[in-house]
Design a protein around this motif. Structure first.
Motif, mmCIF file in Angstrom:
data_model
loop_
_atom_site.group_PDB
_atom_site.id
_atom_site.type_symbol
_atom_site.label_atom_id
_atom_site.label_comp_id
_atom_site.label_asym_id
_atom_site.label_seq_id
_atom_site.Cartn_x
_atom_site.Cartn_y
_atom_site.Cartn_z
ATOM 1 N N ALA A 251 0.834 -1.203 0.000
ATOM 2 C CA ALA A 251 0.000 0.000 0.000
ATOM 3 C C ALA A 251 0.870 1.255 0.000
ATOM 4 N N TYR A 252 1.976 1.211 0.702
ATOM 5 C CA TYR A 252 2.928 2.321 0.738
ATOM 6 C C TYR A 252 3.457 2.602 -0.666
ATOM 7 N N LYS A 253 3.906 1.551 -1.355
ATOM 8 C CA LYS A 253 4.434 1.701 -2.719
ATOM 9 C C LYS A 253 3.342 2.136 -3.691
ATOM 10 N N GLU A 254 2.147 1.620 -3.504
ATOM 11 C CA GLU A 254 1.020 1.995 -4.367
ATOM 12 C C GLU A 254 0.693 3.477 -4.205
ATOM 13 N N SER A 255 0.755 3.965 -2.978
ATOM 14 C CA SER A 255 0.505 5.386 -2.727
ATOM 15 C C SER A 255 1.529 6.252 -3.454
ATOM 16 N N ILE A 256 2.776 5.864 -3.387
ATOM 17 C CA ILE A 256 3.842 6.609 -4.067
ATOM 18 C C ILE A 256 3.618 6.572 -5.575
ATOM 19 N N ALA A 257 3.253 5.416 -6.097
ATOM 20 C CA ALA A 257 3.006 5.287 -7.535
ATOM 21 C C ALA A 257 1.803 6.137 -7.963
ATOM 22 N N VAL B 165 6.012 10.699 -2.084
ATOM 23 C CA VAL B 165 5.597 10.290 -0.752
ATOM 24 C C VAL B 165 4.780 11.428 -0.147
ATOM 25 N N LEU B 166 3.484 11.226 -0.060
ATOM 26 C CA LEU B 166 2.628 12.186 0.626
ATOM 27 C C LEU B 166 2.538 11.711 2.077
ATOM 28 N N GLU B 167 3.372 12.313 2.896
ATOM 29 C CA GLU B 167 3.616 11.802 4.247
ATOM 30 C C GLU B 167 2.350 11.666 5.089
ATOM 31 N N THR B 168 1.544 12.711 5.162
ATOM 32 C CA THR B 168 0.359 12.636 6.021
ATOM 33 C C THR B 168 -0.642 11.600 5.505
ATOM 34 N N ILE B 169 -0.758 11.501 4.195
ATOM 35 C CA ILE B 169 -1.675 10.512 3.601
ATOM 36 C C ILE B 169 -1.226 9.102 3.982
ATOM 37 N N GLU C 61 -1.694 8.559 7.889
ATOM 38 C CA GLU C 61 -3.102 8.502 8.291
ATOM 39 C C GLU C 61 -3.890 7.377 7.628
ATOM 40 N N ASN C 62 -3.581 7.068 6.374
ATOM 41 C CA ASN C 62 -4.395 6.094 5.634
ATOM 42 C C ASN C 62 -3.798 4.705 5.539
ATOM 43 N N ILE C 63 -2.512 4.570 5.819
ATOM 44 C CA ILE C 63 -1.879 3.253 5.707
ATOM 45 C C ILE C 63 -1.390 2.758 7.067
ATOM 46 N N PHE C 64 -0.557 3.544 7.735
ATOM 47 C CA PHE C 64 0.033 3.079 8.995
ATOM 48 C C PHE C 64 -0.951 3.119 10.169
#
Length: 123
Positions: A22-28, A33-37, A40-43
């Motif tokens: 999910a982390y890699k998908e968010s970056i893609a 890297v949208l840090e707050t997203i 808040e949404n993954i970790f």
């Protein structure tokens, strides 16, 4: 992303390795890297789930021991990210916060209460 924040993300991926896809998908998806997203949404949903279940005590202890380290860090950028994501999210549900406080150190509790005050929550 500064070095301390990069270390924070590496540590979270270490604690929660199942979130890496999910982390890699968010970056893609966002191209960066949208840090707050990500926090808040993954970790944090995973941390909340661990707190609700309260079965993997060793992992919770490790995560919150690290959160205590972060709470005492002097890096202003990391502290802001930590306060507006991790600590505010913990305050969204009082029963979750009550469970989390069993694992939190004094400084982390103090910062969490300040995060609540900063957004207008009653402490």
């Amino acid at each position: 992303m500064n070095k301390k924040t990069e270390e924070f993300f590496e540590k979270m991926l270490y604690f929660l390795p199942w979130t890496e896809a999910a982390y890699k998908e968010s970056i893609a998806t966002y191209g960066e890297v949208l840090e707050t997203i990500i926090v808040e949404n993954i970790f944090m949903p995973e941390i909340i789930k661990l707190l609700k279940e309260e079965k993997n005590i060793k992992l919770l202890e490790s995560v919150f021991k690290y959160f205590d380290e972060v709470s005492n860090d002097r890096d202003a950028y990391l502290m802001n990210l930590f306060s507006v994501t991790v600590l505010e999210v913990l305050g969204n549900d009082r029963s979750i916060l009550e469970t989390a406080r069993k694992y939190m150190g004094t400084k982390a509790i103090e910062l969490q209460m300040q995060a609540d005050r900063d957004i207008g929550r009653r402490v």
